[in-house]
Motif scaffolding. Structure first.
Motif, PDB file in Angstrom:
ATOM      1  N   THR A 127       0.859  -1.187   0.000  1.00 48.31           N
ATOM      2  CA  THR A 127       0.000   0.000   0.000  1.00 48.31           C
ATOM      3  C   THR A 127       0.894   1.237   0.000  1.00 48.31           C
ATOM      4  O   THR A 127       2.078   1.168   0.379  1.00 48.31           O
ATOM      5  N   GLU A 128       0.322   2.372  -0.421  1.00 46.15           N
ATOM      6  CA  GLU A 128       1.099   3.608  -0.429  1.00 46.15           C
ATOM      7  C   GLU A 128       0.181   4.808  -0.200  1.00 46.15           C
ATOM      8  O   GLU A 128      -0.971   4.827  -0.656  1.00 46.15           O
ATOM      9  N   THR A 129       0.701   5.782   0.525  1.00 43.44           N
ATOM     10  CA  THR A 129       0.049   7.074   0.693  1.00 43.44           C
ATOM     11  C   THR A 129       0.925   8.101  -0.009  1.00 43.44           C
ATOM     12  O   THR A 129       2.043   8.372   0.422  1.00 43.44           O
ATOM     13  N   ASP A 177      -4.344   4.753   3.379  1.00 45.90           N
ATOM     14  CA  ASP A 177      -3.658   4.500   2.109  1.00 45.90           C
ATOM     15  C   ASP A 177      -4.353   5.226   0.971  1.00 45.90           C
ATOM     16  O   ASP A 177      -5.568   5.424   0.972  1.00 45.90           O
ATOM     17  N   GLU A 206      -3.380  -5.418   4.900  1.00 40.44           N
ATOM     18  CA  GLU A 206      -2.629  -4.426   5.669  1.00 40.44           C
ATOM     19  C   GLU A 206      -1.444  -5.065   6.383  1.00 40.44           C
ATOM     20  O   GLU A 206      -0.352  -4.491   6.427  1.00 40.44           O
TER      21      GLU A 206
END
Length: 396
Positions: A220-222, A253, A382
Motif C-alpha cells: 500500500t502507499e500514501t 492508504d 494491511e
C-alpha cells in the motif's frame, strides 16, 4: 408496482449524504417496480444537523427526521434500520438496532476492524434466532450483469477457475490541495482505497468465483501525506471543497495492490487506487477458466464479455452479451430489452432483496458473515503490506 394488500415495512436510515441519497433512491423506487410481499415505507432519516437532515428528508422522501440515531431505532414505525454512516459508527448502530429487534442493512465495509465485524456477526447470529435478518450493502452484486455472471460461473460456462484480475480506480483526490475529509482519516474510515474500493473488489471476486481467498501478498502507499483541513462543505467525491490554511496528516492508504490465492488454487490480482487520473469510477473484473473467460466493466454495466474456449479457434473470441432481457436477473420489473439500467438501480435491487429476505425469513446475501470475511482479507492485506509484501494467510 405497489401491492396494496402488502403489509408496511417501516425503514429508518442513519446518514443522508452520498450513500444515503443512493439508498433513499432504492427504498423510494423498489415498491413501484417489483411486486413485493411487504411495502417499504420511508419512516425516518437521521443526521446530526437538524436543518440539513430535515432538508434531506424533504428532498429524498422521508416522512420524519431525527438527530439521534437511538431515537430512530426506538421508533415504532421503524422495522428496518439502514446504516449509511462512516465506518467508525457501523458496529455501534447496527448492534444496537439488532438488539432492539430491528432488521439491519449496513453499508460496506461492514466495520473498521475485524474485532468490530466479529461483534456485529455475533449480534446478527443472536438476532437471527429471533427471526431478524442482517445484510451488508455490497451493491455491485445487484448489477444484473454481475448477477448473471455469477450464474454463468456456477453453471460451469468458464470451467475450472484459474485466474481473476480486478481493478477499481478513481481520481478524486489526485489534487494535493483537496481537503482532509473523513475518508482520508483512519479514525473514521478505517482505511483508504483499500476499504473503500478494495472491499468491493474483494467481495466481487469471491462472489463471482464462488470461493474465498485464503492468503494475500500486498503493498500500500500514501502519496500525499498531508492535506488542508476542510474550511467549508465538501461536495461528494468530487474535487471541490474549500481547504483552509491549516493542514493535517493523511492517515489512510491512497492505493493498494495485492495478489491472492483461492482455496482451489486459482490466483487473483487486485488494484485499488484513488490516484488514477482520468478514472472516475472504473471497476473491471475478469475471470479466466479452462473452458472460457468472462469480463465486466462498470462503465458498461449492462454488458458482459464472454469467450467460449471450447469453440473452434477459427471463429472464437470474446463476444458481447447485453444483459437487458426479461429473463436476466432483476430485469422482470424494468424496461423492454436494450433499455439500459444504471448505478442507482443496484440500490433498488438491494432493497428488493432485503425485503424478500425479511418476508421469507431467510439469511440475505451478502450476510454479515460475508462482510466479516472481507474484513479479514483487508486486515491480511494491511498486515502483508506492513511486512513488505510477505504472504499472509486469511484467517478462517
Amino acid at each position: 408496482m405497489e401491492n396494496p394488500e402488502a403489509k408496511t415495512l417501516g425503514v429508518g436510515m442513519v446518514g443522508y449524504a452520498f450513500m444515503g441519497a443512493a439508498h433513499s433512491q432504492g427504498w423510494r423506487t423498489v415498491g413501484r417496480v417489483f411486486d413485493l410481499p411487504a411495502r417499504p415505507a420511508m419512516s425516518a432519516v437521521c443526521g446530526r444537523d437538524a436543518d440539513a437532515v430535515r432538508a434531506a428528508a424533504d428532498r429524498h422522501g422521508w416522512a420524519a427526521a431525527e438527530t439521534d440515531w437511538r431515537a430512530l431505532i426506538a421508533r415504532d414505525d421503524v422495522q428496518v434500520v439502514d446504516v449509511c454512516t462512516p465506518g467508525d459508527s457501523h458496529a455501534e448502530i447496527a448492534i444496537a438496532a439488532l438488539e432492539a429487534g430491528k432488521h439491519v442493512l449496513c453499508e460496506k465495509p461492514l466495520a473498521n476492524s475485524v474485532a468490530e465485524a466479529e461483534a456485529m456477526v455475533e449480534a446478527a447470529r443472536r438476532a437471527r434466532e429471533r427471526g431478524q435478518v442482517a445484510m451488508v450493502g455490497f451493491n455491485y452484486r445487484r448489477a444484473p450483469a454481475i448477477a448473471y455472471a455469477r450464474r454463468m460461473v456456477a453453471d460451469g460456462r468458464i470451467g475450472v477457475l484459474r485466474h481473476v484480475r480486478v481493478t477499481y480506480l478513481q481520481d478524486w483526490i489526485v489534487d494535493p490541495e483537496f481537503p482532509l475529509v473523513w475518508r482520508l482519516r483512519r479514525e473514521y474510515a478505517g482505511s483508504g482505497a483499500l476499504g473503500d474500493l478494495g472491499s468491493h473488489i474483494v467481495d466481487l471476486a469471491q462472489h463471482l468465483a464462488g470461493e474465498r481467498l485464503i492468503g494475500v501478498s500486498a503493498l500500500t502507499e500514501t502519496f500525499i501525506r498531508e492535506r488542508p483541513l476542510p474550511a467549508g462543505a465538501v461536495a461528494g467525491l468530487g474535487g471541490s471543497g474549500a481547504g483552509g490554511a491549516a493542514r493535517g496528516p493523511v492517515t489512510v492508504d491512497d492505493a493498494a495492490l495485492f495478489t491472492g490465492r483461492f482455496g482451489s488454487g486459482a490466483v487473483a490480482s487486485f488494484e485499488a487506487s484513488r490516484f488514477a487520473a482520468g478514472r472516475k469510477n472504473s471497476l473491471r473484473i475478469e475471470l479466466n477458466g479452462d473452458r472460457g473467460s468472462l469480463a465486466f466493466d462498470l462503465e458498461r454495466l449492462n454488458e458482459l464479455s464472454f469467450h467460449d474456449h471450447t469453440e473452434p479457434a477459427i471463429d472464437s473470441g470474446f463476444r458481447r452479451i447485453l444483459v437487458t432481457e426479461p429473463d436476466h436477473p432483476y430485469l422482470e420489473g424494468w424496461w423492454p430489452p436494450g433499455h439500459a439500467l444504471g448505478y442507482e438501480h443496484t440500490f433498488v435491487h438491494q432493497a428488493r432483496d432485503m425485503v424478500l429476505a425479511i418476508a421469507d425469513g431467510t439469511g440475505p446475501e451478502p450476510s454479515f458473515e460475508d462482510g466479516l470475511q472481507v474484513q479479514r482479507v483487508l486486515a491480511a492485506v494491511e498486515e502483508s503490506a506492513e511486512k513488505n509484501c510477505v504472504y499472509t494467510p486469511v484467517p478462517v
